[in-house]
Enzyme design. Structure first.
Site, PDB file in Angstrom:
ATOM      1  N   ASP A 124       0.842  -1.183   0.000  1.00 37.38           N
ATOM      2  CA  ASP A 124       0.000   0.000   0.000  1.00 37.38           C
ATOM      3  C   ASP A 124       0.894   1.256   0.000  1.00 37.38           C
ATOM      4  OD1 ASP A 124      -3.001   0.865   0.391  1.00 37.38           O
ATOM      5  OD2 ASP A 124      -1.905   2.025   1.879  1.00 37.38           O
ATOM      6  N   TRP A 125       0.601   2.236   0.885  1.00 36.83           N
ATOM      7  CA  TRP A 125       1.416   3.456   0.931  1.00 36.83           C
ATOM      8  C   TRP A 125       2.868   3.173   1.301  1.00 36.83           C
ATOM      9  CZ3 TRP A 125       1.826   8.331  -0.496  1.00 36.83           C
ATOM     10  CH2 TRP A 125       0.695   9.011  -0.927  1.00 36.83           C
ATOM     11  N   TRP A 166     -12.978   4.971  -2.593  1.00 38.22           N
ATOM     12  CA  TRP A 166     -12.297   4.937  -1.295  1.00 38.22           C
ATOM     13  C   TRP A 166     -11.781   6.330  -0.920  1.00 38.22           C
ATOM     14  CZ3 TRP A 166     -11.183   4.050   3.371  1.00 38.22           C
ATOM     15  CH2 TRP A 166      -9.909   4.214   3.906  1.00 38.22           C
ATOM     16  N   ASP A 252      -7.853  -8.592  -3.457  1.00 34.98           N
ATOM     17  CA  ASP A 252      -7.768  -7.136  -3.319  1.00 34.98           C
ATOM     18  C   ASP A 252      -8.458  -6.498  -4.527  1.00 34.98           C
ATOM     19  OD1 ASP A 252      -7.069  -4.445  -3.175  1.00 34.98           O
ATOM     20  OD2 ASP A 252      -4.994  -4.837  -2.618  1.00 34.98           O
ATOM     21  N   HIS A 281      -6.486  -6.939   0.712  1.00 35.05           N
ATOM     22  CA  HIS A 281      -5.528  -5.845   0.514  1.00 35.05           C
ATOM     23  C   HIS A 281      -4.437  -5.858   1.571  1.00 35.05           C
ATOM     24  CE1 HIS A 281      -3.968  -1.930  -0.550  1.00 35.05           C
ATOM     25  NE2 HIS A 281      -4.220  -1.479   0.673  1.00 35.05           N
TER      26      HIS A 281
END
Length: 301
Positions: A124-125, A166, A252, A281
């Protein structure tokens, strides 16, 4: 100094599966007075360091299933909390958060801890920022290996409808139900584990970082961070010569197999991914077999 909140320590009592004590630093250049938290376990002089970077809206607790495997190999493991997350301080104004704010923090922390022979572990980030770190030559010199999961490089390309939904939800929901959001795609979490994801946030005033993070993803060419992403894409495809391991949670809906296939093409020499059937995810919640497979791929260490 930025106006920031600090989560009381008692919020983190009795975290299931996460026995490691936090370390703190509050004088990083450019962040003086803001306290950053990180896990730092294993031998300080180990010949390998796993640098585990979490994403949105989680914190280093996400790596609790992988950290023991890495430590068991004799390595050092460092897992920071981004500002706004986990035990790190949480600026209360969304305008204080930016791509550079988070990226420069990681570069400063790595330099302060003088991490060497890094295996970069991202999702992710953690990947959106972490995969841009090697365009800084001083970080590239410290980097040996990569473990990459359900993430992307933000180069200014448009995002799909799932991500946009999102982003809009996060921006319009001041009191994000963080534990419930993580549990939605991770059905095996216990109530106590869900509570651990909520622990950093006594109330909505602590959640500015979690709210704004999706809006910082570089999905337009002139957004902050897009230039880093374009440079990083070029670096990983041409300059990278280390070992890579990719794992993909195939359930995901935003950063699943199609998106990870694109990322794999950007990383020179990246092998076929390990597919986690039913993995959502937050694929680190299936992390123990991923960590063991990665170590095996790296020769057992």
């Amino acid at each position: 100094m930025l106006d920031a909140k600090r989560t009381p320590d008692d919020r983190f009592a009795n975290l299931p599966g996460f026995p490691w004590a936090p370390h703190y630093v509050d004088d990083l250049p450019g962040y003086e007075g803001l306290r950053a938290a990180y896990i730092d376990e294993g031998p300080q002089d180990a010949d390998r360091t796993f640098l585990c970077l979490h994403g949105e809206p989680s914190w280093s607790y996400l790596y609790r299933r992988m950290i023991p495997v890495f430590l068991g190999s004799g390595a050092r493991v460092v897992a920071p909390d981004f500002f706004g997350f986990g035990r790190s301080d949480k600026p209360v104004n969304q305008s204080d958060y930016s791509f550079d704010f988070h990226r420069n923090y990681l570069l400063a922390l790595v330099e302060r801890l003088d991490l060497q022979h890094i295996t970069l572990v991202v999702q992710d980030w953690g990947g959106l920022i972490g995969l841009t770190l090697p365009i800084a030559a001083e970080f590239a010199a410290r980097l040996d290996r990569l473990i990459v999961m359900n993430t992307a490089i933000g180069t200014g390309q448009p995002a799909g409808p799932g991500f946009m939904a999102w982003k809009n939800y996060a921006l319009s929901t001041p009191d994000l139900p963080i534990g419930a959001l993580i549990a939605r795609g991770t059905p095996h979490l216990t109530p106590e584990e869900i509570a651990a994801y909520d622990a950093p946030y006594p109330d909505a005033s602590y959640k500015a970082g979690a709210q704004i993070f999706p809006a910082l993803v570089p999905i337009e060419p002139d957004m902050a961070g897009a230039d880093y992403g374009r440079a990083a894409s070029a670096w990983w495809s041409t300059e990278w010569n280390g070992a890579s391991f990719m794992a993909v949670g195939d359930a995901d809906p935003v950063l699943g197999p199609p998106q990870m296939a694109v990322l794999r093409k950007q990383i020179k020499g990246c092998p076929e991914p390990m597919m986690i059937a039913g993995g959502g995810h937050f694929v680190q919640e299936w992390g123990e077999p991923i960590a063991r497979a990665a170590l095996e791929a790296f020769g057992g260490r």
